[in-house]
Design a protein around this motif. Structure first.
Motif, PDB file in Angstrom:
ATOM      1  N   GLY A  35      62.571  -0.007  48.436  1.00 30.56           N
ATOM      2  CA  GLY A  35      63.944   0.137  47.936  1.00 30.56           C
ATOM      3  C   GLY A  35      64.383  -1.134  47.228  1.00 30.56           C
ATOM      4  O   GLY A  35      65.555  -1.519  47.267  1.00 30.56           O
ATOM      5  N   THR A  69      64.900  -1.908  44.242  1.00 29.33           N
ATOM      6  CA  THR A  69      65.849  -1.831  43.129  1.00 29.33           C
ATOM      7  C   THR A  69      67.275  -1.542  43.600  1.00 29.33           C
ATOM      8  O   THR A  69      68.203  -1.534  42.798  1.00 29.33           O
ATOM      9  N   GLY A  70      67.466  -1.278  44.885  1.00 28.43           N
ATOM     10  CA  GLY A  70      68.779  -0.880  45.392  1.00 28.43           C
ATOM     11  C   GLY A  70      69.707  -2.067  45.605  1.00 28.43           C
ATOM     12  O   GLY A  70      69.299  -3.235  45.486  1.00 28.43           O
ATOM     13  N   ALA A  71      70.956  -1.755  45.941  1.00 29.76           N
ATOM     14  CA  ALA A  71      71.953  -2.809  46.169  1.00 29.76           C
ATOM     15  C   ALA A  71      71.457  -3.780  47.243  1.00 29.76           C
ATOM     16  O   ALA A  71      71.582  -5.003  47.097  1.00 29.76           O
ATOM     17  N   VAL A  72      70.872  -3.264  48.321  1.00 30.96           N
ATOM     18  CA  VAL A  72      70.378  -4.124  49.398  1.00 30.96           C
ATOM     19  C   VAL A  72      69.044  -4.757  49.012  1.00 30.96           C
ATOM     20  O   VAL A  72      68.817  -5.954  49.248  1.00 30.96           O
ATOM     21  N   SER A  75      61.321   4.285  43.970  1.00 30.49           N
ATOM     22  CA  SER A  75      60.921   5.652  43.616  1.00 30.49           C
ATOM     23  C   SER A  75      60.136   5.638  42.305  1.00 30.49           C
ATOM     24  O   SER A  75      60.080   4.617  41.606  1.00 30.49           O
ATOM     25  N   ARG A 134      61.042   6.768  39.657  1.00 30.13           N
ATOM     26  CA  ARG A 134      61.973   6.455  38.554  1.00 30.13           C
ATOM     27  C   ARG A 134      61.890   4.984  38.148  1.00 30.13           C
ATOM     28  O   ARG A 134      62.117   4.643  37.000  1.00 30.13           O
ATOM     29  N   SER A 135      61.590   4.125  39.090  1.00 28.34           N
ATOM     30  CA  SER A 135      61.603   2.676  38.818  1.00 28.34           C
ATOM     31  C   SER A 135      60.217   2.102  38.551  1.00 28.34           C
ATOM     32  O   SER A 135      60.110   0.913  38.212  1.00 28.34           O
ATOM     33  N   GLY A 169      67.013   4.263  52.601  1.00 27.38           N
ATOM     34  CA  GLY A 169      67.600   5.424  53.267  1.00 27.38           C
ATOM     35  C   GLY A 169      66.770   5.869  54.471  1.00 27.38           C
ATOM     36  O   GLY A 169      65.571   5.571  54.578  1.00 27.38           O
ATOM     37  N   SER A 176      80.023  -1.141  47.720  1.00 28.48           N
ATOM     38  CA  SER A 176      78.598  -1.506  47.654  1.00 28.48           C
ATOM     39  C   SER A 176      77.891  -1.165  48.959  1.00 28.48           C
ATOM     40  O   SER A 176      76.663  -1.112  48.995  1.00 28.48           O
ATOM     41  N   GLY A 223      75.932   1.794  48.119  1.00 26.61           N
ATOM     42  CA  GLY A 223      74.806   1.636  47.205  1.00 26.61           C
ATOM     43  C   GLY A 223      75.219   1.542  45.752  1.00 26.61           C
ATOM     44  O   GLY A 223      76.407   1.565  45.414  1.00 26.61           O
ATOM     45  N   ALA A 224      74.183   1.448  44.911  1.00 27.59           N
ATOM     46  CA  ALA A 224      74.389   1.151  43.489  1.00 27.59           C
ATOM     47  C   ALA A 224      75.255   2.200  42.777  1.00 27.59           C
ATOM     48  O   ALA A 224      76.091   1.862  41.936  1.00 27.59           O
TER      49      ALA A 224
END
Ligand code: NAP
Length: 340
Positions: free
Chosen positions: A10, A12-15, A38, A40-41, A74, A159, A162-163
């Protein structure tokens, strides 16, 4: 473990982004870094210590050679993939709620129960963000005065969701300003995507899903996780969690009842010595912890200390913490530091 191979799930996420920054800022001895997110990234890059690192798609095979896996994608991803990481020999530090109440998984705030981390069987859980921040002030008071119960209301930043939620508050605020609406015409026609109602210029008493009791799952985390972290099975907490249009840092108003007599002065003397906590408490000079000031800071802050006028041995106070840091990334990296 001296130069561990660290994976962030994770990333790329906010955390996840904050985890990367914390590892860098705290000079964590990263031997090798694997960034996972994911499909996607996949192929995007993130910079760590001046070098670009590619993001890879998370698969069950992602953990070969990994020593420490910081999970922040998640609960479903944690449940599905943490066992693969453990099987590959990694210790998982998990930010989701998936394993927090599992008896075989330590739930750790290093300033409070670092020793519990030693009993892990491959997974260590990071607490709920509001709980971690509240306990940074409540636990030192508990040690000195013995907490019985708390009544609390949270003022939680977007935040924390999340993003996408950060973008929702920003885009709703921009839409309102672009339309040059009057102050009393703040309800936008565009339907919300992330929250059940418009978050800009609003306060939503709805964080997480509702249970039969009428409380939300988020609201019960302070009691359930608080009992486990403080080793205090009789601790009680009645909480109302509210999402507010703040980008970063959760604020929590707490009224706590203790076994022993407590005053603002005796509480302050204890809190001033607490690790990871600043006391900002000079209301006459308009000094108290504010979300905007605490954002980006490792330490949580406490203020508005006063004897609670509605209970015996009670103290009312206000705690603020950057939930992306102490409520998530920083606490996870502090746990990882216990492992090296
Ligand atoms: P977020 O900004 O939405 O980030 C989610 C991350 O998960 C992204 O990196 C995303 O990758 C990745 N992800 C999503 N689906 C995936 C999949 N199928 N496979 C691999 N990676 C996937 O969320 P967040 O706020 O960082 O929260 C992440 C976790 O931390 C959650 O469990 C949350 O409850 C917990 N937590 C958050 C906070 C907080 O303050 N935000 C505090 C405590 C705990 P892509 O970019 O590729 O989609």
């Amino acid at each position: 473990m001296t130069q561990p191979h660290v994976a962030i799930v994770g990333a790329t996420g906010a955390v996840g982004i904050e985890m990367l920054r914390c590892l860098e800022r705290r000079n964590f001895p990263v031997g090798k870094l694997t960034l996972l997110a994911s499909a996607r990234s996949a192929g995007k890059k993130l910079t760590f210590r001046g070098e670009e690192h590619p993001i890879q798609e998370l698969t069950p095979e992602s953990f070969a050679g990994v020593n420490i896996a910081l999970f922040s994608a998640g609960g479903g991803i944690s449940r599905d993939f943490a066992p693969h990481a453990v099987k590959a020999g990694a210790v998982v530090v998990d930010n989701s709620s998936a394993f927090r109440m599992d008896d075989t998984v330590p739930l750790v705030v290093p300033e409070i129960n670092a020793a519990d981390a030693k009993n892990h069987r491959g997974i260590i859980a990071n607490p709920n963000c509001s709980t971690a921040i509240a306990l940074m002030a409540l636990y030192p008071l508990h040690q000195a005065f013995g907490v019985k119960r708390v009544f609390a209301s949270t003022y939680q930043a977007v935040s924390g969701t999340g993003a996408q939620a950060i973008e929702e508050l920003a885009s709703q605020s921009r839409a309102w300003a672009a339309e040059a609406r009057a102050w009393d015409d703040a309800k936008l026609s565009t339907p919300p995507q992330v929250y059940p109602h418009q978050i800009a210029f609003n306060a939503l008493p709805h964080v997480d899903s509702f249970m039969d009791s009428g409380y939300t799952k988020e609201e019960m985390k302070m009691e359930n996780e608080g009992r486990k972290i403080m080793h205090h099975p009789a601790f009680k907490a009645s909480v109302t969690c509210v999402r507010v249009p703040v980008f970063r840092s959760h604020s929590i108003a707490i009224s706590a009842e203790f076994e022993k007599p407590i005053t603002a002065a005796s509480a302050r003397a204890v809190l001033e010595k607490a690790a990871g906590l600043d006391v900002i408490d000079d209301p006459a000079n308009k000094q108290y912890p504010l979300a905007l000031d605490i954002a980006g800071r490792d330490n949580c802050a406490v203020g508005r200390l006063r004897a609670d006028c509605a209970m015996e041995n009670g103290l009312a106070f206000w705690v603020v913490g950057d939930q992306l840091l102490k409520g998530a990334a920083l606490n996870a990296v502090q746990i990882a530091e216990l492992l090296v």
